[in-house]
Design a protein around this motif. Structure first.
Motif, short mmCIF file in Angstrom:
data_model
loop_
_atom_site.label_atom_id
_atom_site.label_comp_id
_atom_site.label_asym_id
_atom_site.label_seq_id
_atom_site.Cartn_x
_atom_site.Cartn_y
_atom_site.Cartn_z
N LEU A 697 0.82 -1.20 0.00
CA LEU A 697 0.00 0.00 0.00
C LEU A 697 0.86 1.26 0.00
CD1 LEU A 697 -2.71 -0.88 2.67
CD2 LEU A 697 -3.00 -0.79 0.19
N LEU A 705 3.19 2.52 2.79
CA LEU A 705 2.56 2.32 4.09
C LEU A 705 2.84 0.93 4.65
CD1 LEU A 705 -0.92 3.98 3.39
CD2 LEU A 705 1.07 4.97 4.55
N SER A 706 3.01 -0.03 3.75
CA SER A 706 3.24 -1.41 4.20
C SER A 706 4.71 -1.75 4.01
CB SER A 706 2.35 -2.37 3.42
OG SER A 706 2.51 -2.15 2.02
N TYR A 709 7.08 -5.97 8.17
CA TYR A 709 6.17 -7.07 8.51
C TYR A 709 5.15 -6.68 9.58
CZ TYR A 709 9.23 -9.97 5.73
OH TYR A 709 9.95 -10.49 4.69
N MET A 710 5.29 -5.52 10.14
CA MET A 710 4.24 -5.03 11.04
C MET A 710 2.99 -4.70 10.24
SD MET A 710 5.41 -5.14 14.09
CE MET A 710 4.56 -3.99 15.19
N ASP A 711 3.18 -4.39 8.96
CA ASP A 711 2.05 -3.92 8.16
C ASP A 711 1.83 -4.69 6.87
OD1 ASP A 711 1.03 -1.73 9.73
OD2 ASP A 711 2.95 -0.77 9.38
N TYR A 712 2.83 -5.42 6.40
CA TYR A 712 2.66 -6.22 5.18
C TYR A 712 2.40 -7.65 5.62
CZ TYR A 712 3.29 -8.06 0.50
OH TYR A 712 3.08 -8.67 -0.71
#
Lengths: 793, 264
Positions: A697, A705-706, A709-712
């Protein structure tokens, strides 16, 4: 030793070293006197560089040198080359803006390399990097396809109007439009194919080494194709001839396409090593991987199918926007064209197809081939469209597929989009998959799930892909700037053991086992006496590496050809030794026999004679038993099959659980069934990841934004069901093994099966289509929105 | 990471002194958040004081309370038969934190001192009405958590143990962020003779919070149905790429009902 030849599920020989921590990866290699590079990257998506002050950094402890784009430009080094040229529909070539190794003038995506610090330690390089002052003027940026092609959008490259890299077509629009005008029905679908980040387990790394005595350069790198890197970097970027440049790709921990390309860091460390006359190492931190490894997918498409009253496909019309990112990665232009639009016939006899693809620059990381490359995008579009046609027309989705399949007796089959399929049997893979998945028992499972409060759905995908890449002349005519043959050197040693030097590259696929099994099969040598060598331009002949599920179909075929030469030469030696005519010598199970007699010589006797040529036909035959063959495939190969996914959705939360997955693939001749099953499982896991979890993202202004690994969301073991994997194979008709390839089928066939299952689970909620990934909040919103309607019913 | 001075003191007094004498000193417990933060250069301590040699780990049960040493790892808590018998919700919660490697290094005290708004333990300690014991005082849970990454701890103050009253029933239910596996919404419910306490992590902008409406309804009727109709406003809840505030508000109810059902 048990059976170790073609068809044996031999355990992967390489796994002992991988699983016990003894693999030798690029970052495991350290050269004497090695320095470390840290790369300063753009922290913003689009900006003019007004100045770079490196003075403080150069004075920092441990720093040897600091380089910027200006330093490289001063030496007239080339930019990173693009290996495929696409032409616009008006015949003009695509826009191919410069891709400097280190940014010059502007930065164009978050992660764009701007400067490099070379220091005694990684820590010192990183410390000094913080002292570099870059003065930027921020420029407006675009991240999404729709924003990039909007009127008045900021330009990623000066002079590339509308951010269009190319505007390409396949098929005749007038013909297809005429079919649509007369059709009984047209079904239309708009869809996106979500951007993915490859996330190989091993981050990229590179070591540049310069031999001060010989002037030779060596690059150790995490590459799927060391010869391609040597060619591209040597010839186009650093201007080092092949004889002075060696590229080694040792053990590589996963690539999925992302390690095909020639990356800036490879050129930086090689060039810098020559400058500082010491080895220079760079290893990506994981956050760098997110913003510098080529991403995958990222299409927005509109698809329309023209139908007759019975649901026969009459014509397909598609427009696609494909995100190239900020620069053209090595093979990026071919992905949304010749690896995508040529696949739009799929398994169906659609008579006419038109596809227009606009490739678009954005202020994002470059996009290139990722496991499946174009074919997942085509398959997803087609298999979603077929399900939507079933939805709109009320025709059963299996029946609709069956009635439009290319029949098994129609091969070779010429599609309207350039490809000629050699073999396949889609009715059979469908039939077996339906049985294996207990398709007919599904409604009972749906009812049982409903009693537990779950929405259960089933989805099917009948797919086809083209791999075994590729016939050189064909791809050359389509814009490839490389040949795509493969090479093998088979060296039978004096005592009969064998070393295979292959131009393919294993980065997890198990070639050291599979390719060795070919030698067991053809030369009758036990597996323990076969070694497979790959990944070093100083050892292997010029080969093209591994991608596009080509290693067995193309690289294995080259081995077969080389072994044919070994046998042919061995027969001549055997004939001499046994005083027989060459025509009377048969080779079987590792022995040369005089037909109809019990006279025989084992391969090791022949090889010994070849290297100790005392009693040898030296007048007619050279000593040695060492043969090389180059194999250029006559066609692509066409694996296909049927994937069936079954999901359950928790309507309270929107969480999807994959409960069943069935794959029945046609991959041609199978050499190692266990490895094929593993390849399919891995591909399906990535497909499930794309369908349910993964999404790269960007915010509208180009910030990733990603980026960790916290977000992807990577798929984890408990996101993946135990799956049923089977094959129903028809043989490839044009290569000597009959093999088609299995590396990408899982990632190609599965995403539409999963989304079709999710849509099926939500069929009472008025869902016709939803875009990947089918995340919990997205499904929850859909379910929430449908509540008033469901209540009213 | 940046360079720093590393100390591994053998006494609590020495550790407190090292941390109190230097405003830029930081304590290191299990390091499962702190070390990644250091590696990303997001923090630049002058000194890191490792608490590993202070003898602060261990679990004791006496009477109506469980005492857990601050340096006790998640793995120890997750595998403790005593915790499972006395506070099953806590045992389950510890088993859901991170992965195996994280659970074998990460500590309860470290997690509480960090007070990540999506961490699990703050919900257990707050719902259980626990007491955070430090080198100098006892802090009730209701006063300890003071917002995102903020606690009542003073500079140099070290958590030594956590005292948790043993409830009649307890359960933890976690709706995970699919990427990080932190809590998008985590609900810990504890039923005591005096009433029910329920704390929510992951959802609130200010970190862990008690849901008093749920508590009131559940104190009257400890069943999922008792709270089914209670809506939680989205105001003040987190919103990110994984979950909107509205979705979190909805999940608070779903996850709380599931926690109550699990507590039985």
């Amino acid at each position: 030793m048990g059976f170790e030849g073609i068809g044996a599920s031999v355990r992967r020989r390489e796994d002992v070293r991988f699983l016990s921590g003894k693999g030798n990866y690029t970052d495991d290699i350290n050269r004497p006197g090695q320095l470390y590079a840290f790369i300063v990257r753009a922290d913003r998506p689009h900006a003019r560089i007004d100045g770079i002050d490196t003075a403080e950094a150069e004075k920092a402890p441990g720093v040897v040198r600091v380089f910027t784009g200006a330093d490289m430009a001063a030496e007239n080094l080339g930019g990173l080359p693009c290996g495929w040229q696409i032409h616009n529909q008006d015949g003009s070539p695509m826009a191919e803006p410069p891709h400097p190794v280190l940014a010059v003038g502007k930065v164009r995506h978050v992660g764009d390399p701007v400067a490099v610090v070379i220091a005694e330690t990684r820590q010192e390089a990183k410390n000094a990097a913080e002292l570099i002052e870059i003065r930027y003027t921020d420029l407006p940026a675009v991240a999404s396809l729709t924003d990039a092609v909007a009127a008045g959008a900021p330009e990623v490259h000066d002079g590339v109007a509308g951010n269009i890299c190319y505007d390409w077509v396949i098929g005749d629009k007038a013909t297809v439009d005429a079919v649509f005008a007369k059709a009984d029905r047209v079904v239309k679908l708009e869809l996106t194919n979500n951007r993915l980040i490859p996330n190989a387990m091993e981050p990229r790394a590179a070591i540049g080494d310069f031999d001060t005595s010989s002037g030779d350069f060596t690059l150790y790198t995490t590459s799927q194709n060391p010869h391609v890197i040597r060619l591209l970097m040597g010839a186009f970027v650093l201007h080092i001839p092949e004889n002075k440049l060696r590229v080694v790709a040792p053990d590589v921990g996963g690539g999925f396409g992302s390690k095909i390309y020639h990356y800036a860091e490879e050129a930086i460390v090689t060039w810098a090593a020559g400058k500082v006359r010491r080895p220079v190492k760079w290893t990506a931190e994981r956050s760098e991987s997110f913003m510098s490894d080529a991403h995958g997918r990222d299409h927005v498409s509109t698809a329309e199918m023209a139908l007759d009253k019975e649901g026969h496909f009459l014509g397909l019309r598609i427009t696609t926007l494909a995100n190239m990112g900020a620069y053209l990665s090595t093979f990026a232009p071919c992905v949304p064209t010749y690896l995508y639009a040529t696949l739009l016939a799929g398994v169906y006899k659609t008579p006419v197809i038109y596809c227009n693809v606009k490739a678009v620059f954005t202020n994002t990381v470059p996009v290139d081939a990722y496991r499946g490359a174009g074919r997942p995008e085509a398959t997803y579009l087609l298999e979603r469209l077929v399900d939507v046609i079933a939805h709109d027309t009320g025709i059963d989705k299996v029946e609709l597929r069956r009635k439009n399949f290319i029949p098994a007796d129609a091969f070779p089959y010429q599609t309207p989009v350039a490809l000629q399929y050699d073999s396949g049997d889609y009715q059979t893979t469908l039939k077996v998959a339906l049985a294996n998945a207990d398709w007919n028992g599904f409604e009972a499972r749906r009812a049982e799930a409903k009693a537990r409060g779950k929405l259960r759905g089933i989805g099917i995908s009948t797919y086809l892909e083209a791999c075994g890449i590729a016939p050189s002349a064909v791809v050359g005519s389509l814009g490839a700037r490389a040949g795509l043959y493969e090479v093998a050197n088979i060296r039978v040693h004096p005592t009969g053991s064998v070393t295979v030097f292959t131009g393919t590259h294993s980065h997890g696929q198990g070639h050291e086992t599979t390719l060795a099994q070919l030698v067991v099969d053809q030369l009758g040598v036990p597996l323990s006496q076969v070694e497979v060598v790959h990944g070093d331009t100083a050892k292997i002949p010029f080969g093209m590496g591994t991608y596009g599920s080509r290693s067995l179909a193309v690289g294995g075929s080259a081995m077969v050809k080389a072994m044919d030469k070994i046998i042919a030469k061995g027969k001549k030696i055997a004939a001499h030794l046994m005083e027989a005519s060459v025509q009377d010598i048969e080779f079987k199970d590792g022995s040369f026999r005089v037909a109809g007699t019990d006279k025989a010589k084992a391969l090791h006797e022949i090889s010994l004679a070849a290297y100790v040529p005392h009693n040898y036909p030296i007048e007619e035959l050279e000593p040695g038993l060492d043969e090389t063959a180059f194999y250029d495939p006559k066609n692509f190969t066409f694996p296909g099959g049927c994937h069936i996914a079954e999901v359950e959705i928790d309507p309270e939360t929107g969480v999807v659980e994959m409960v069943n997955f069935t794959a029945v693939d046609d991959v041609g001749r199978v050499v190692n069934p266990m490895i094929v099953e593993g390849q399919v499982q891995g591909g399906v896991a990535q497909g499930i990841g794309q369908a349910l979890l993964e999404s790269a993202l960007y915010d509208p202004h180009g910030q990733l934004l990603s980026g960790s690994y916290m977000d992807y969301t990577m798929p984890r073991a408990n996101d993946i069901p135990a799956m049923s994997v089977a094959t129903e194979n028809t043989m490839c008709t044009h290569n000597p093994l009959g093999s088609k390839g299995c590396g990408e089928v899982g990632a190609i066939g599965s995403p539409p099966a999963v989304i079709n299952a999710v849509v099926d689970a939500l069929k009472d909620h008025g869902v016709r289509h939803l875009d990947m990934p089918a995340t919990a909040p997205k499904l929850w919103s859909i379910i929430q929105a449908a509540q008033p309607r469901l209540a009213a019913e | 990471m940046y360079d720093f001075t590393y100390d591994k003191p053998g006494s609590l007094a020495d550790a407190v002194k090292l941390l109190s004498d230097d405003m830029d000193a930081k304590a290191l417990a299990g390091g499962q958040t702190f070390i990644p933060v250091l590696k990303q250069r997001l923090n630049r301590p002058s000194r890191v004081v490792d608490l590993a040699k202070l003898g602060l780990s261990g679990i004791t049960v006496s009477g109506d309370k469980v005492t857990i040493g601050a340096m006790t790892t998640h793995a120890t808590i997750a595998s403790s038969a005593e915790i499972k018998a006395k506070i099953p919700g806590l045992q389950h919660q510890a088993s859901l934190i991170g992965d195996e490697a994280v659970r074998h290094r990460g500590t309860m005290g470290g997690s509480l001192a960090n007070n990540d708004p999506a961490a699990c333990y703050p919900s257990a300690v707050l719902a259980l009405g626990g007491t955070i014991k430090t080198d100098r005082r006892s802090i009730p849970a209701d006063e300890f958590f003071q917002g995102m990454f903020t606690t009542a701890l003073e500079q140099g103050e070290i958590i030594t143990s956590i005292e948790l009253p043993i409830p009649e029933k307890s359960a933890y239910e976690k709706f995970r962020n699919p990427a990080s596996r932190y809590a998008i919404v985590g609900v810990f419910v504890a039923k005591f003779p005096s009433g029910v306490r329920l704390a929510i992590t992951g959802a609130g902008q200010g970190g862990v919070f008690r849901h008093t409406e749920f508590e009131k309804a559940l104190s009257a009727n400890f069943s999922p149905d008792a709270i089914a109709g209670i809506k939680t406003p989205a105001d003040g809840l987190n919103s990110d790429i994984h979950a909107s505030a509205e979705y979190r508000a909805h999940l608070v109810n779903v996850v709380a009902r599931r926690a109550v059902a699990k507590a039985g």
